[in-house]
Design a protein around this motif. Sequence first.
Motif: not given
Length: 333
Positions: A71-78, A248-250, A271-278
Motif C-alpha cells: 500500500p505504501d512503499v515509503s512506510n517503514m512497516f511495509f 501506526d508509528d508515523e 503516555e504513548i504506546v505505538t504498534s510497529n516498533d519500526s
Amino acid sequence: MEKQTITIYDVAREANVSMATVSRVVNGNPNVKPTTRKKVLEVIDRLDYRPNAVARGLASKKTTTVGVIIPDVSNMFFASLARGIDDIATMYKYNIILANSDGETQKEVNVLNNLLAKQVDGVIFMGHRITDEIRAEFSRSKTPIVLAGSIDPDVQVGSVNIDYRQATKEAVDLLASHGNEKIAFVSGALIDPINGQDRMSGYKEALENHKLKYSEGLIFEAPYSFKEGLALTDRILNSGATAAYLTDDELAIGLLDGLIDKGIKVPEEFEIVTSNDSLLTDVARPRLTSVTQPLYDIGAVAMRLLTKMMNKEDLEEKTIILPHSIYEKGSTK
C-alpha cells in the motif's frame, strides 16, 4: 547503434553445439560434458547472453516471478516486510515485481491484474483490508496468494500476522495499570478488520479488565502519516485523554511532536504506546514504547508459505500467527 538482442540461437552457432545443449547449460542440467559446458559458458560470457525469462517461462509454464503488492512503499512497516520477502525469494531463486497500490481499492485491483497478466507464479498482498472487489479477483485467479500483515476475516487466503487483539489488549493494559482512565484509541480506517475488529476488541477487553468505561469520544480514525498525527493533537487533548494507543508509528510521532509543541511532558503528563516498533520509535525522543512485531519474519514466512503453495506442497496451516511482545521505552512511565 541499437544493441542487438543475443539469442540462444547465436550462442549455439558460435559454440558449434545444438540449442538443446545451450539450454541444458543455462538450466544447470548435469548431462553436459565438462569441456562442452566450459565452451558454452565462455561464449555466453563473450556475447553477454541473458536468457529471456519470459521465453523460459513459456517453456516451463513458470516465470519464477512473484508479485508483491504494497500500500505504501515509503512506510517503514511495509518496507521491513518487503525486506523479509525479498531475502527468502532470493534464496528460492524467485524474482520479485514490487507494485505500489496506495491502498486504493481500484488501484489494488488494477495492480493485481497487471501482475497476473505478467504470469507471476504467486502474489503476496499487503493491504489494509481485503475489499469485496479484491476478494473477487483473488477467487477468480488460479494463482496462489498470501497476505502479509493483512487479515482475511473469511480465512480463504493464506496469511501471516501477529495476534493483534492480544497485542492491543496488552498495550492498553499497560496504560491503564499506570492510572490512565481515559485512553485514546488512534487507528487507521476502522473498516480494516485488523483495526475495527481485532485491535478494537483488544482495546475494549483491556478497558473492561480495569473497569473503565468505553467512550466513542476516545476513538480517532486517521490516515497513516506524521502530519495526521500532528493534526489530531488538539482533538485528543480535548477528549480528556491522558494516554493513547496508536496503530501506526508515523501517527505516534506526529502526536508526540504535537504534545511537545504544546509543552506537554511525555510520559509524565501523557503516555504513548505505538504498534510497529519500526526504526522511527528509536529515533524519537523520548523513544516510543511499542508492540513489537517481527516484521522481517512476517515477510519471510509469507514468502516461504507462498513457495510451498506454488510447489503444491501440503500445508499444515494456512493462517500463521507469529509472536509479539511489548517493548517499554521512554514514552510510558
